[in-house]
Motif scaffolding. Structure first.
Motif, PDB file in Angstrom:
ATOM      1  N   TYR A 184      19.222   5.711 -76.249  1.00  0.00           N
ATOM      2  CA  TYR A 184      18.745   4.806 -75.208  1.00  0.00           C
ATOM      3  C   TYR A 184      19.901   4.164 -74.443  1.00  0.00           C
ATOM      4  O   TYR A 184      21.016   4.008 -74.952  1.00  0.00           O
ATOM      5  N   SER A 185      19.598   3.749 -73.221  1.00  0.00           N
ATOM      6  CA  SER A 185      20.424   2.815 -72.468  1.00  0.00           C
ATOM      7  C   SER A 185      19.755   1.452 -72.582  1.00  0.00           C
ATOM      8  O   SER A 185      18.532   1.370 -72.684  1.00  0.00           O
ATOM      9  N   ALA A 186      20.538   0.354 -72.576  1.00  0.00           N
ATOM     10  CA  ALA A 186      19.948  -0.972 -72.816  1.00  0.00           C
ATOM     11  C   ALA A 186      20.544  -2.013 -71.877  1.00  0.00           C
ATOM     12  O   ALA A 186      21.771  -2.145 -71.778  1.00  0.00           O
ATOM     13  N   LYS A 187      19.658  -2.781 -71.204  1.00  0.00           N
ATOM     14  CA  LYS A 187      20.086  -3.862 -70.314  1.00  0.00           C
ATOM     15  C   LYS A 187      19.203  -5.086 -70.510  1.00  0.00           C
ATOM     16  O   LYS A 187      18.044  -4.979 -70.906  1.00  0.00           O
ATOM     17  N   THR A 188      19.786  -6.259 -70.214  1.00  0.00           N
ATOM     18  CA  THR A 188      19.071  -7.536 -70.257  1.00  0.00           C
ATOM     19  C   THR A 188      18.873  -8.047 -68.835  1.00  0.00           C
ATOM     20  O   THR A 188      19.776  -7.949 -68.003  1.00  0.00           O
ATOM     21  N   PHE A 220      26.790 -12.903 -75.554  1.00  0.00           N
ATOM     22  CA  PHE A 220      25.868 -12.452 -76.597  1.00  0.00           C
ATOM     23  C   PHE A 220      25.206 -11.121 -76.249  1.00  0.00           C
ATOM     24  O   PHE A 220      24.979 -10.283 -77.121  1.00  0.00           O
ATOM     25  N   SER A 221      24.851 -10.938 -74.987  1.00  0.00           N
ATOM     26  CA  SER A 221      24.147  -9.719 -74.613  1.00  0.00           C
ATOM     27  C   SER A 221      24.939  -8.466 -74.979  1.00  0.00           C
ATOM     28  O   SER A 221      24.414  -7.580 -75.666  1.00  0.00           O
ATOM     29  N   PRO A 222      26.206  -8.347 -74.591  1.00  0.00           N
ATOM     30  CA  PRO A 222      26.976  -7.171 -75.043  1.00  0.00           C
ATOM     31  C   PRO A 222      27.251  -7.184 -76.537  1.00  0.00           C
ATOM     32  O   PRO A 222      27.326  -6.117 -77.166  1.00  0.00           O
ATOM     33  N   ALA A 223      27.387  -8.381 -77.137  1.00  0.00           N
ATOM     34  CA  ALA A 223      27.608  -8.443 -78.588  1.00  0.00           C
ATOM     35  C   ALA A 223      26.430  -7.835 -79.334  1.00  0.00           C
ATOM     36  O   ALA A 223      26.592  -7.208 -80.379  1.00  0.00           O
ATOM     37  N   MET A 224      25.220  -8.012 -78.784  1.00  0.00           N
ATOM     38  CA  MET A 224      24.024  -7.478 -79.423  1.00  0.00           C
ATOM     39  C   MET A 224      23.710  -6.060 -78.973  1.00  0.00           C
ATOM     40  O   MET A 224      22.675  -5.510 -79.341  1.00  0.00           O
ATOM     41  N   GLY A 225      24.598  -5.476 -78.174  1.00  0.00           N
ATOM     42  CA  GLY A 225      24.462  -4.057 -77.859  1.00  0.00           C
ATOM     43  C   GLY A 225      23.999  -3.714 -76.466  1.00  0.00           C
ATOM     44  O   GLY A 225      23.902  -2.527 -76.124  1.00  0.00           O
ATOM     45  N   TYR A 226      23.713  -4.709 -75.629  1.00  0.00           N
ATOM     46  CA  TYR A 226      23.267  -4.419 -74.267  1.00  0.00           C
ATOM     47  C   TYR A 226      24.457  -4.087 -73.376  1.00  0.00           C
ATOM     48  O   TYR A 226      25.510  -4.715 -73.458  1.00  0.00           O
ATOM     49  N   GLU A 227      24.270  -3.107 -72.525  1.00  0.00           N
ATOM     50  CA  GLU A 227      25.359  -2.648 -71.670  1.00  0.00           C
ATOM     51  C   GLU A 227      25.630  -3.602 -70.511  1.00  0.00           C
ATOM     52  O   GLU A 227      26.755  -3.644 -69.997  1.00  0.00           O
ATOM     53  N   GLU A 228      24.607  -4.324 -70.088  1.00  0.00           N
ATOM     54  CA  GLU A 228      24.771  -5.194 -68.930  1.00  0.00           C
ATOM     55  C   GLU A 228      23.787  -6.356 -69.018  1.00  0.00           C
ATOM     56  O   GLU A 228      22.654  -6.198 -69.480  1.00  0.00           O
ATOM     57  N   TYR A 229      24.240  -7.532 -68.575  1.00  0.00           N
ATOM     58  CA  TYR A 229      23.383  -8.696 -68.434  1.00  0.00           C
ATOM     59  C   TYR A 229      23.147  -8.899 -66.937  1.00  0.00           C
ATOM     60  O   TYR A 229      24.066  -9.241 -66.198  1.00  0.00           O
ATOM     61  N   PHE A 264      16.732  -0.717 -63.294  1.00  0.00           N
ATOM     62  CA  PHE A 264      15.717  -0.734 -64.342  1.00  0.00           C
ATOM     63  C   PHE A 264      15.604   0.591 -65.084  1.00  0.00           C
ATOM     64  O   PHE A 264      15.473   0.609 -66.298  1.00  0.00           O
ATOM     65  N   PHE A 265      15.636   1.698 -64.355  1.00  0.00           N
ATOM     66  CA  PHE A 265      15.551   3.009 -65.006  1.00  0.00           C
ATOM     67  C   PHE A 265      16.840   3.789 -64.764  1.00  0.00           C
ATOM     68  O   PHE A 265      17.258   3.973 -63.629  1.00  0.00           O
ATOM     69  N   LEU A 319      15.868   0.889 -72.750  1.00  0.00           N
ATOM     70  CA  LEU A 319      15.416  -0.387 -73.292  1.00  0.00           C
ATOM     71  C   LEU A 319      15.760  -1.451 -72.261  1.00  0.00           C
ATOM     72  O   LEU A 319      16.934  -1.619 -71.911  1.00  0.00           O
ATOM     73  N   ASN A 320      14.754  -2.138 -71.758  1.00  0.00           N
ATOM     74  CA  ASN A 320      14.966  -3.238 -70.829  1.00  0.00           C
ATOM     75  C   ASN A 320      14.407  -4.507 -71.448  1.00  0.00           C
ATOM     76  O   ASN A 320      13.213  -4.595 -71.738  1.00  0.00           O
ATOM     77  N   PHE A 321      15.287  -5.479 -71.678  1.00  0.00           N
ATOM     78  CA  PHE A 321      14.903  -6.762 -72.250  1.00  0.00           C
ATOM     79  C   PHE A 321      14.811  -7.777 -71.114  1.00  0.00           C
ATOM     80  O   PHE A 321      15.812  -8.088 -70.467  1.00  0.00           O
ATOM     81  N   VAL A 322      13.598  -8.257 -70.865  1.00  0.00           N
ATOM     82  CA  VAL A 322      13.335  -9.157 -69.743  1.00  0.00           C
ATOM     83  C   VAL A 322      12.907 -10.518 -70.273  1.00  0.00           C
ATOM     84  O   VAL A 322      11.989 -10.608 -71.097  1.00  0.00           O
ATOM     85  N   ILE A 323      13.562 -11.581 -69.801  1.00  0.00           N
ATOM     86  CA  ILE A 323      13.176 -12.944 -70.159  1.00  0.00           C
ATOM     87  C   ILE A 323      12.547 -13.584 -68.931  1.00  0.00           C
ATOM     88  O   ILE A 323      13.220 -13.766 -67.913  1.00  0.00           O
TER      89      ILE A 323
END
Length: 428
Positions: free
Chosen positions: A142-146, A160-169, A204-205, A212-216
């Motif tokens: 997967y690719s992962a972004k916040t 924290f976002s890259p520390a938890m594995g996300y490529e970009e905030y 987004f894609f 994986l897209n993490f949206v707050i």
């Protein structure tokens, strides 16, 4: 911070103490204690839900302040997703570390809570998180972004976002400049974070891989007043919410819930337009109950309870087109979501989690609160009020043996949770 704090914290605690034999002994003892805890539990194994959502794009939505009483006629899209997907009907989001939103954000991403002792969230930004959702999915291709409203400095999310594995905030500020004041004022609702006139934004894609897209979201955030900036904007779109219930706070809460529902409706529409809906799974989870609601008597009535602990029950669902609908009534807590999601996606993890897969037959489910309170089955213990009560109100009682057993289980959970952070247990 002064000479003392510079020497004691920055130099000794962070740099010198880790080099001492005392630190090495404490580290080994912590690791042994954690390993023994996991070894004593019944091992998790594959179950009938393993891999049900394998190979899907994952959209994880942290629904800021979306309490369970807000779901209904004002949120038809969310209500439909809960009815058609997996609805975790007894999902609780207890606060650890004195931080509500980021505590839940941390737990659903790492599988453990912040420390019960409080302190600063960024104390753990240098920990290793190979067990995190983003890292496990990235290892699976997967690719992962916040995606979030706030800038990267807020709660150190940019770290924290890259520390938890996300490529970009990705935050709203990525799309505007100081000169775009008119545009900036319109960036108070969630749609513009992901959508533009062309549909879903390119971020987004990422073609050629699962995402994986993490949206707050932000729309349902306090305060609940007509003149609050987001409520004011929302009332222009939906003026019927002014005076809807006779209670200003409730009117604004329902209005803001409607705005969050609009976000989900738009998300479904754009995913379908992109031809990605069938290949996506949407996970909706709330960070905390509406603690910003000031009229507590009204809040208890809206929540249908008189107990503080039961206010912490919040919505959580997992939906994908054509999946079998089900309601899970097991008592669950925030740390259970990560292992549950990995199981549904069929993503293996070499790491043990303090939370458990909701579909694990060996896990009865429970909620451990950081102050020693707990909920297990139909029995709850409120340590602040020093009382036991029946969750359903059917007057079930807890035997002395069960009380002792649960007290020990909760204290052990809190101890292990804290040790996982303090010992950086998952470091490679």
């Amino acid at each position: 911070c002064g000479l003392y704090h510079t020497l004691a914290k920055d130099l000794y605690q962070e740099y010198l103490y880790p080099l001492t034999p005392a630190h090495a002994r404490a580290q080994h003892q912590a690791e042994d204690t954690i390993a023994a805890y996991f070894a004593d539990r019944a091992a998790s194994s594959a179950n009938e839900m393993t891999g049900r959502l394998k190979g899907k794009h994952v959209i994880l939505v942290l629904m800021e302040s979306m309490d369970d009483w807000m779901i209904g006629e004002h949120t038809p899209t969310i209500e439909r997703l809960m009815a058609e997907g997996i609805n975790f009907a007894n999902f609780y989001t207890p606060v650890y570390g004195g931080i509500r939103t980021f505590n839940t954000e941390f737990a659903i991403n790492t599988g453990s809570f912040l420390s019960s002792r409080g302190g600063y969230a960024f104390d753990y930004v240098t920990n290793s998180y190979p067990q995190s959702l983003a890292n496990r999915l990235r290892d699976a291709g997967y690719s992962a972004k916040t995606f979030h409203y706030n800038d990267p400095t807020f709660y150190s999310r940019g770290e924290f976002s890259p520390a938890m594995g996300y490529e970009e905030y990705v935050c709203y500020d990525d799309y505007v400049t100081e000169a775009d004041e008119k545009v900036r004022k319109n960036l108070l609702y969630d749609d513009l974070l992901l959508f533009d006139n062309e549909g879903l934004k390119a971020e987004f894609f990422r073609e050629g891989q699962l995402n994986l897209n993490f949206v707050i979201t932000r729309s349902a955030h306090l305060s609940y007043k007509y003149n609050e900036v987001l409520s004011h904007w929302g009332l222009k779109k939906y003026p019927q919410y002014r005076g809807l219930t006779g209670n200003e706070e409730t009117d604004c809460a329902y209005l803001k819930a409607k705005l969050v529902d609009d976000f989900f409706a738009r998300l479904l529409q754009e995913l379908e337009a992109e031809g990605q809906l069938e290949d996506s799974v949407i996970i909706g989870v709330t960070d905390h109950y509406t603690y910003g609601y000031k009229n507590m008597d009204a809040l208890y009535e809206l929540s249908g309870t008189e107990e503080n602990l039961l206010l912490e029950k919040t919505p959580c669902f997992i939906w994908s087109p054509g999946m079998e609908s089900m309601e899970v009534n097991k008592i669950l807590n925030t740390s259970d979501l990560l292992p549950t999601v990995l199981n549904l996606l069929g993503v293996e993890s070499a790491y043990a989690y303090i939370g458990r897969d909701a579909f694990d037959g060996n896990y009865p489910g429970f909620v451990p609160f950081s102050n020693g309170s707990w909920i297990s089955g139909d029995i709850a213990y409120d340590s602040a009020a020093k009382k036991y009560f029946s969750v359903s109100g059917n007057q079930q009682t807890a035997t002395a043996e069960f009380q002792k057993e649960m007290a020990a289980a909760v204290q052990k959970f809190i101890q292990i949770n804290n040790l996982i952070l303090d010992a950086d247990y998952y470091q490679s």
